[in-house]
Design a protein around this motif. Structure first.
Motif, mmCIF file in Angstrom:
data_model
loop_
_atom_site.group_PDB
_atom_site.id
_atom_site.type_symbol
_atom_site.label_atom_id
_atom_site.label_comp_id
_atom_site.label_asym_id
_atom_site.label_seq_id
_atom_site.Cartn_x
_atom_site.Cartn_y
_atom_site.Cartn_z
ATOM 1 N N LEU A 192 0.823 -1.208 0.000
ATOM 2 C CA LEU A 192 0.000 0.000 0.000
ATOM 3 C C LEU A 192 0.860 1.263 0.000
ATOM 4 O O LEU A 192 0.526 2.251 -0.676
ATOM 5 C CB LEU A 192 -0.932 -0.004 1.213
ATOM 6 C CG LEU A 192 -2.055 -1.047 1.195
ATOM 7 C CD1 LEU A 192 -2.820 -1.020 2.513
ATOM 8 C CD2 LEU A 192 -3.003 -0.823 0.029
ATOM 9 N N LYS A 207 2.038 1.640 -3.532
ATOM 10 C CA LYS A 207 0.938 1.899 -4.459
ATOM 11 C C LYS A 207 0.367 3.305 -4.278
ATOM 12 O O LYS A 207 -0.032 3.966 -5.254
ATOM 13 C CB LYS A 207 -0.163 0.866 -4.229
ATOM 14 C CG LYS A 207 -1.153 0.725 -5.367
ATOM 15 C CD LYS A 207 -0.549 -0.029 -6.527
ATOM 16 C CE LYS A 207 -1.589 -0.260 -7.612
ATOM 17 N NZ LYS A 207 -1.005 -0.947 -8.780
ATOM 18 N N LEU A 208 0.321 3.757 -3.037
ATOM 19 C CA LEU A 208 -0.299 5.050 -2.742
ATOM 20 C C LEU A 208 0.710 6.193 -2.671
ATOM 21 O O LEU A 208 0.329 7.342 -2.414
ATOM 22 C CB LEU A 208 -1.057 4.956 -1.406
ATOM 23 C CG LEU A 208 -2.181 3.919 -1.347
ATOM 24 C CD1 LEU A 208 -2.727 3.807 0.064
ATOM 25 C CD2 LEU A 208 -3.291 4.259 -2.332
ATOM 26 N N ASP A 258 -0.800 9.450 3.404
ATOM 27 C CA ASP A 258 -1.349 9.498 2.047
ATOM 28 C C ASP A 258 -2.378 10.623 2.046
ATOM 29 O O ASP A 258 -3.530 10.437 2.443
ATOM 30 C CB ASP A 258 -1.998 8.153 1.692
ATOM 31 C CG ASP A 258 -2.763 8.199 0.376
ATOM 32 O OD1 ASP A 258 -2.582 9.172 -0.383
ATOM 33 O OD2 ASP A 258 -3.550 7.271 0.111
ATOM 34 N N ASN A 318 -5.732 10.206 -0.239
ATOM 35 C CA ASN A 318 -6.834 9.385 0.268
ATOM 36 C C ASN A 318 -7.115 9.623 1.747
ATOM 37 O O ASN A 318 -7.932 8.925 2.341
ATOM 38 C CB ASN A 318 -6.522 7.904 0.038
ATOM 39 C CG ASN A 318 -6.510 7.527 -1.422
ATOM 40 O OD1 ASN A 318 -7.557 7.488 -2.071
ATOM 41 N ND2 ASN A 318 -5.322 7.257 -1.955
ATOM 42 N N THR A 321 -9.686 -2.189 0.734
ATOM 43 C CA THR A 321 -10.075 -1.219 -0.288
ATOM 44 C C THR A 321 -11.595 -1.073 -0.349
ATOM 45 O O THR A 321 -12.106 0.026 -0.592
ATOM 46 C CB THR A 321 -9.536 -1.606 -1.673
ATOM 47 O OG1 THR A 321 -9.922 -2.961 -1.975
ATOM 48 C CG2 THR A 321 -8.027 -1.501 -1.727
ATOM 49 N N LEU A 368 -11.460 2.711 -1.420
ATOM 50 C CA LEU A 368 -10.285 3.208 -2.134
ATOM 51 C C LEU A 368 -10.352 2.788 -3.600
ATOM 52 O O LEU A 368 -10.700 1.648 -3.915
ATOM 53 C CB LEU A 368 -9.005 2.646 -1.513
ATOM 54 C CG LEU A 368 -8.738 2.967 -0.038
ATOM 55 C CD1 LEU A 368 -7.471 2.269 0.425
ATOM 56 C CD2 LEU A 368 -8.629 4.468 0.178
ATOM 57 N N ASN A 369 -10.003 3.685 -4.468
ATOM 58 C CA ASN A 369 -9.935 3.371 -5.896
ATOM 59 C C ASN A 369 -8.531 2.850 -6.191
ATOM 60 O O ASN A 369 -7.638 3.609 -6.568
ATOM 61 C CB ASN A 369 -10.245 4.618 -6.723
ATOM 62 C CG ASN A 369 -10.278 4.314 -8.210
ATOM 63 O OD1 ASN A 369 -10.400 3.165 -8.625
ATOM 64 N ND2 ASN A 369 -10.135 5.350 -9.022
ATOM 65 N N LEU A 370 -8.349 1.548 -6.008
ATOM 66 C CA LEU A 370 -7.013 0.964 -6.092
ATOM 67 C C LEU A 370 -7.026 -0.258 -7.005
ATOM 68 O O LEU A 370 -7.779 -1.208 -6.776
ATOM 69 C CB LEU A 370 -6.544 0.552 -4.685
ATOM 70 C CG LEU A 370 -5.098 0.087 -4.545
ATOM 71 C CD1 LEU A 370 -4.141 1.252 -4.794
ATOM 72 C CD2 LEU A 370 -4.857 -0.487 -3.158
ATOM 73 N N PHE A 387 -5.282 -3.433 -7.950
ATOM 74 C CA PHE A 387 -4.261 -4.333 -7.416
ATOM 75 C C PHE A 387 -4.033 -5.549 -8.319
ATOM 76 O O PHE A 387 -3.599 -6.612 -7.873
ATOM 77 C CB PHE A 387 -4.616 -4.788 -5.998
ATOM 78 C CG PHE A 387 -6.043 -5.231 -5.814
ATOM 79 C CD1 PHE A 387 -6.419 -6.542 -6.068
ATOM 80 C CD2 PHE A 387 -7.003 -4.343 -5.375
ATOM 81 C CE1 PHE A 387 -7.726 -6.958 -5.889
ATOM 82 C CE2 PHE A 387 -8.317 -4.747 -5.187
ATOM 83 C CZ PHE A 387 -8.680 -6.067 -5.443
#
Length: 286
Positions: free
Chosen positions: A38, A41-42, A94, A97, A219, A224-226, A228
């Motif tokens: 995370l 990614k973030l 972050d 978010n 998520t 969360l707009n993630l 993966f």
């Protein structure tokens, strides 16, 4: 808070806090691995850290093999001592978010002081929601998506989890720091949701399938707009490596087949008996 050091003060508005810890509930490195994933990614930024020295035991009576896990890590090259590393406990922000991620190591001592530092961070940023992500070694076969279980600080939180098909933990035994933190949170008016997944006890390596199971739930809960999907190739490689191991160890393949049948039919079996079988056949360190 003399043991909490701020490197900067990011602007956040009542963020949610996600916690991952190495140690007690980090089977398959799902807890720490998910936080690393995370953070990458973030594109989070480290902004604070906890001084480790009051919270860990570095030396105990015993052989080198027995106490190696407690010692700091050092690197010596051609006679030159280059570094000594102590446990890290770090906060990451972050701002996109509105999240804080905390990656640490479960402390050996002074649990109450450690928890108070976490609660101080909650006061500093008006945090009302904490999510712990973890994993335990169990009888989940590596060929199945692991289930996610939860414990919470307040009964009202269970409805949210039921909508995500998350089961609730029934357990009696040795407690973790997070269980203690969850217990204390009742008096702090802070909601804590613990998300725990099972990983195969016969595999002592990073479990990407377990990480995906947790990432999916976190998520969804945090909206969360993630994307993966980049974890899928890691799962495929993991499955490929295990397929080779199963061909080389047919006895293990038979036992995994039984685990699959029990898992699919939700039959509860004895962890200890399976662990003893693994040790007897030298299969407890894949």
């Amino acid at each position: 808070m003399e043991n909490l050091k701020f490197l900067e003060k990011p602007v956040l508005f009542s963020p949610r806090l996600i916690i991952g810890l190495s140690g007690w509930m980090d089977g398959g490195y799902v807890s720490t691995g998910t936080i690393v994933y995370l953070n990458n990614k973030l594109n989070t930024v480290k902004f604070a850290e906890i001084n480790p020295h009051p919270f860990y035991i570095y030396n105990l009576p015993g052989s080198m093999e027995e106490i190696a896990q407690f010692r700091p890590y050092t690197k010596i090259t051609d006679g030159l001592v280059n570094e000594v590393q102590f446990p890290t406990n770090e906060f990451f922000a972050d701002t996109n978010n509105n999240l804080i991620l905390f990656s640490g190591k479960e402390p050996n001592i002074h649990w109450d002081q450690y928890c108070q530092i976490l609660f101080f961070m909650c006061e500093e940023y008006h945090i009302q929601e904490i999510y712990f992500i973890g994993s335990v070694n169990g009888l989940t076969p590596h060929t199945r998506d692991p289930r996610v279980y939860s414990s919470v600080s307040d009964e009202k939180l269970k409805k949210i989890l039921e909508e995500e098909n998350i089961r609730f933990t029934t357990y009696e035994g040795s407690a973790s720091l997070i269980t203690y933190l969850t217990f204390l949170a009742k008096e702090k008016d802070i909601s804590i949701i613990n998300l725990i997944t099972d990983v195969p006890m016969y595999i002592h390596a990073t479990n990407p399938r377990g990480i995906i199971s947790i990432v999916k739930k976190i998520t969804a809960l945090l909206q969360l707009n993630l994307d993966f999907s980049d974890l899928i190739p890691l799962v495929e490689q993991f499955d490929s490596n295990m397929a080779v191991a199963m061909r080389e160890q047919p006895e293990l393949a038979k036992q995994v087949k039984k685990l699959e049948e029990n898992y699919d039919n939700e039959i509860v079996t004895d962890n200890q008996n399976f662990e003893e079988w693994l040790k007897k056949h030298g299969l407890d360190n894949l």
